[in-house]
Design a protein around this motif. Sequence first.
Motif, PDB file in Angstrom:
ATOM      1  N   LEU B  95       1.130  -2.592  -3.902  1.00 44.69           N
ATOM      2  CA  LEU B  95       1.825  -2.663  -2.627  1.00 44.69           C
ATOM      3  C   LEU B  95       1.037  -1.993  -1.509  1.00 44.69           C
ATOM      4  O   LEU B  95      -0.066  -1.496  -1.710  1.00 44.69           O
ATOM      5  N   ALA B  96       1.630  -1.993  -0.306  1.00 44.81           N
ATOM      6  CA  ALA B  96       0.883  -1.550   0.868  1.00 44.81           C
ATOM      7  C   ALA B  96       0.905  -0.040   1.024  1.00 44.81           C
ATOM      8  O   ALA B  96       0.022   0.539   1.653  1.00 44.81           O
ATOM      9  N   LEU B  97       1.915   0.608   0.471  1.00 46.98           N
ATOM     10  CA  LEU B  97       1.981   2.056   0.666  1.00 46.98           C
ATOM     11  C   LEU B  97       2.785   2.697  -0.457  1.00 46.98           C
ATOM     12  O   LEU B  97       3.623   2.055  -1.094  1.00 46.98           O
ATOM     13  N   ALA B  98       2.522   3.992  -0.657  1.00 45.63           N
ATOM     14  CA  ALA B  98       3.092   4.706  -1.796  1.00 45.63           C
ATOM     15  C   ALA B  98       4.610   4.743  -1.760  1.00 45.63           C
ATOM     16  O   ALA B  98       5.262   4.686  -2.798  1.00 45.63           O
ATOM     17  N   TYR B  99       5.181   4.798  -0.565  1.00 45.14           N
ATOM     18  CA  TYR B  99       6.638   4.942  -0.510  1.00 45.14           C
ATOM     19  C   TYR B  99       7.341   3.764  -1.185  1.00 45.14           C
ATOM     20  O   TYR B  99       8.360   3.940  -1.832  1.00 45.14           O
ATOM     21  N   ASP B 100       6.779   2.573  -1.043  1.00 44.36           N
ATOM     22  CA  ASP B 100       7.426   1.401  -1.620  1.00 44.36           C
ATOM     23  C   ASP B 100       7.418   1.443  -3.157  1.00 44.36           C
ATOM     24  O   ASP B 100       8.304   0.886  -3.793  1.00 44.36           O
ATOM     25  N   ILE B 101       6.390   2.104  -3.718  1.00 40.01           N
ATOM     26  CA  ILE B 101       6.392   2.262  -5.174  1.00 40.01           C
ATOM     27  C   ILE B 101       7.335   3.410  -5.556  1.00 40.01           C
ATOM     28  O   ILE B 101       8.054   3.333  -6.552  1.00 40.01           O
ATOM     29  N   ASP B 102       7.359   4.466  -4.737  1.00 41.54           N
ATOM     30  CA  ASP B 102       8.312   5.557  -4.976  1.00 41.54           C
ATOM     31  C   ASP B 102       9.738   5.035  -5.053  1.00 41.54           C
ATOM     32  O   ASP B 102      10.532   5.477  -5.877  1.00 41.54           O
ATOM     33  N   ALA B 103      10.046   4.085  -4.157  1.00 40.65           N
ATOM     34  CA  ALA B 103      11.402   3.532  -4.127  1.00 40.65           C
ATOM     35  C   ALA B 103      11.738   2.860  -5.453  1.00 40.65           C
ATOM     36  O   ALA B 103      12.857   2.978  -5.952  1.00 40.65           O
ATOM     37  N   ALA B 250      -5.566   3.937   5.520  1.00 33.80           N
ATOM     38  CA  ALA B 250      -4.491   3.322   4.748  1.00 33.80           C
ATOM     39  C   ALA B 250      -4.885   3.239   3.285  1.00 33.80           C
ATOM     40  O   ALA B 250      -5.961   2.745   2.960  1.00 33.80           O
ATOM     41  N   GLU B 251      -4.032   3.743   2.427  1.00 31.53           N
ATOM     42  CA  GLU B 251      -4.315   3.735   0.984  1.00 31.53           C
ATOM     43  C   GLU B 251      -3.265   2.906   0.255  1.00 31.53           C
ATOM     44  O   GLU B 251      -2.220   3.425  -0.129  1.00 31.53           O
ATOM     45  N   PRO B 252      -3.536   1.624   0.039  1.00 31.55           N
ATOM     46  CA  PRO B 252      -2.555   0.805  -0.679  1.00 31.55           C
ATOM     47  C   PRO B 252      -2.611   1.084  -2.179  1.00 31.55           C
ATOM     48  O   PRO B 252      -3.656   0.914  -2.801  1.00 31.55           O
ATOM     49  N   PHE B 312      -7.605   9.444  10.339  1.00 36.55           N
ATOM     50  CA  PHE B 312      -6.756  10.547   9.865  1.00 36.55           C
ATOM     51  C   PHE B 312      -5.912  10.039   8.701  1.00 36.55           C
ATOM     52  O   PHE B 312      -5.716   8.829   8.547  1.00 36.55           O
ATOM     53  N   THR B 313      -5.395  10.966   7.881  1.00 33.14           N
ATOM     54  CA  THR B 313      -4.588  10.530   6.737  1.00 33.14           C
ATOM     55  C   THR B 313      -3.123  10.806   7.022  1.00 33.14           C
ATOM     56  O   THR B 313      -2.777  11.591   7.908  1.00 33.14           O
ATOM     57  N   ILE B 314      -2.298  10.177   6.241  1.00 32.32           N
ATOM     58  CA  ILE B 314      -0.857  10.347   6.438  1.00 32.32           C
ATOM     59  C   ILE B 314      -0.425  11.761   6.055  1.00 32.32           C
ATOM     60  O   ILE B 314       0.484  12.328   6.656  1.00 32.32           O
ATOM     61  N   ASP B 315      -1.089  12.342   5.061  1.00 34.23           N
ATOM     62  CA  ASP B 315      -0.744  13.713   4.657  1.00 34.23           C
ATOM     63  C   ASP B 315      -1.069  14.708   5.771  1.00 34.23           C
ATOM     64  O   ASP B 315      -0.320  15.637   6.045  1.00 34.23           O
ATOM     65  N   GLU B 316      -2.200  14.472   6.405  1.00 25.34           N
ATOM     66  CA  GLU B 316      -2.689  15.352   7.451  1.00 25.34           C
ATOM     67  C   GLU B 316      -1.712  15.424   8.645  1.00 25.34           C
ATOM     68  O   GLU B 316      -1.364  16.490   9.123  1.00 25.34           O
ATOM     69  N   LEU B 317      -1.265  14.273   9.115  1.00 24.17           N
ATOM     70  CA  LEU B 317      -0.466  14.254  10.344  1.00 24.17           C
ATOM     71  C   LEU B 317       1.040  14.138  10.108  1.00 24.17           C
ATOM     72  O   LEU B 317       1.840  14.559  10.929  1.00 24.17           O
ATOM     73  N   PHE B 318       1.429  13.540   8.987  1.00 28.94           N
ATOM     74  CA  PHE B 318       2.856  13.247   8.833  1.00 28.94           C
ATOM     75  C   PHE B 318       3.457  13.889   7.574  1.00 28.94           C
ATOM     76  O   PHE B 318       4.621  13.674   7.283  1.00 28.94           O
ATOM     77  N   GLY B 320       2.893  13.249   4.391  1.00 24.68           N
ATOM     78  CA  GLY B 320       3.121  12.353   3.253  1.00 24.68           C
ATOM     79  C   GLY B 320       4.147  11.265   3.559  1.00 24.68           C
ATOM     80  O   GLY B 320       4.841  11.301   4.571  1.00 24.68           O
ATOM     81  N   TRP B 321       4.218  10.265   2.648  1.00 28.23           N
ATOM     82  CA  TRP B 321       5.032   9.082   2.900  1.00 28.23           C
ATOM     83  C   TRP B 321       6.530   9.328   2.871  1.00 28.23           C
ATOM     84  O   TRP B 321       7.274   8.742   3.651  1.00 28.23           O
ATOM     85  N   THR B 322       6.970  10.195   1.936  1.00 26.36           N
ATOM     86  CA  THR B 322       8.417  10.380   1.815  1.00 26.36           C
ATOM     87  C   THR B 322       8.964  10.915   3.123  1.00 26.36           C
ATOM     88  O   THR B 322       9.977  10.436   3.648  1.00 26.36           O
TER      89      THR B 322
END
Lengths: 279, 342
Positions: B95-103, B250-252, B312-318, B320-322
């Motif tokens: 999938l496109a992003l970790a959150y969708d697999i987390d779900a 982006a890390e799919p 930039f990475t999602i962990d760095e600025l936001f 993480g995905w959750t």
Amino acid sequence: MNELVLEVKFVSMKKWLLIGVALGFLGLFIVIPLLAVFSEALKKGIQLYFAAFNDADALSAIKLTLVTAAISVPINTVFGIVAAWAIAKFDFRGKNILITLIDIPFAVSPVIAGLVFVLLFGSQGLFGSFLAALDLKIVFAVPGIVLATIFVTFPFVVRELIPMMQEQGTEEEQAAMTLGANGWQMFFRVTLPNIKWGLLYGVILCIARAMGEFGAVSVVSGHIRGLTNTIPLHVEILYNEYNFQAAFAMASLLTMLALVTLGLKSLVEWKTKKYVNGG
Amino acid sequence: MRKIWMMMVSFTLLLGAAGCSAQTAGSKNSTKHTVELLNVSYDPTRELYEQFNKSFASYWEEKTGQKVTIKQSHGGSGAQSRAVIDGLEADVVTLALAYDIDAIAKTGKISSDWQKRLANNSSPYTSTIVFLVRKGNPKGIKDWDDLVKKGVSVITPNPKTSGGARWNFLAAWGYALKKNNGDEQKAKEFVTKLYHNVPVLDSGARGATTTFTEKGIGDVLIAWENEAYLAKKQLGNQFDIVYPSVSILAEPPVTFVDQIAKKHGTEKVAKAYLDYLYSPEGQEIAAQNYYRPRDKQIIEKYHSQFPDIHLFTIDELFGGWTKAQKTYFADGGIFDQIYKPK
């Protein structure tokens, strides 16, 4: 005298203007798009056109579409006759509610119809754990597609038959009964011949819709190519893959189906008229 | 009438059951000569997996003598995740992003530590977010600031259903944050203005691409780098790619669906399938389809295709995905506050 001629001229001008507008409208919104489908499909030559169907995924989509129609149309035909019979020839409490219920698939958006089946039969759904325990797959598999199609095409036959049967009344059936016919004899010898053209018309509409349905089927399909894609879904996939020629080739198949349906429909209409006029 | 109704219902269910039993019969296939995998993936990976599946199938047959057929399903990442949750029997999800697999993992279908099972946070390839503009760049779009200008029409899909759209949103947000020294309010204003310029939200990245390229709507498409390259390649020389000054890494992610693979008896081949994505062959195929490979040597080889931009990475600025999902894309989240359909 002159005034009369003028008036006649004016009326005939109005007539031709109206006809012109109607024809122009038809041409713009129906004929040109239809031609566009075929010209896009044949753009790269007849050979590539046929190559589009000679692909495992395309064939499986065609097969699935035919199978779906072959299951859902007979079911809805039987149901349609039974329901129309009950509604047109008997009076019972809740008749109007039943008529309203039959119309629901017309009123509800097909996407909602699809979602309902996911909510019922999906693994988080009402029957989800029950189906999982039995190892049964309904949504994202062929049964779900068939169910969604049955739902969407449900009112076509009934809706066609009710007014016809109501108009015909029950006298002929009563006469048959008085002459000693049993239920089946009455049905096959009196009722069925009386409704056959209307029935055929309903069945044709039902087939056309069953093959062309997109929304409801899209929701329950899961889009597995070669497994759960029908022709309309396959058209979308091809289009999204920049494979426009093949997409339009598949679309032309559906279009031809529509044209055949249209032809059959007019034939049936003509026959019905003849039948009614001839008594 | 009620009886007739019941008859109809039971008849349909019976038919359904008949259809199912026919399908499940072929599913226990761990030791057979043929095996089938279903890869449920997001929108722009169609061409990547078409090529990759062929390569894997011949690798696997050579190695084990077993024939493997891989079925594909594509759609918006969020929608695909939802389908797997609702019962679409995917052996692997890409999938496109970790959150969708987390779900999916939340339902118990995937083990909750899935992201640690494979290298690089389970993303064998990365990508970033770039702009696709019409040939010659008539609106002079060079960076994120140009997307909020009056009269610029921006195409991006719906972040509620599309993974790419969420990366797009966060890339814009991250740019605004960086520019305004971390001022969240300013970032919100910037992104609100940007979405003001969006005439239509498609449900998946590929839908947005065809809206831009085929229907000719919009001046700029915010897209995956791979999607932009592919559109350019497929549709001739009608478009230019513009790299913004800053974008997001982006890390799919990819993983196997424990419950389904176990049920189908496909655990071994599913794992091998994912491992093959990390192999030199898999990495090469990723690069050929414009995904940035993890393999240092292969990315070096395709260097001209992947310009260095600040990512930039999602962990760095936001964080993480959750967290990002909850703040920005959940019901009533920031996206709902700023996007009002016209």
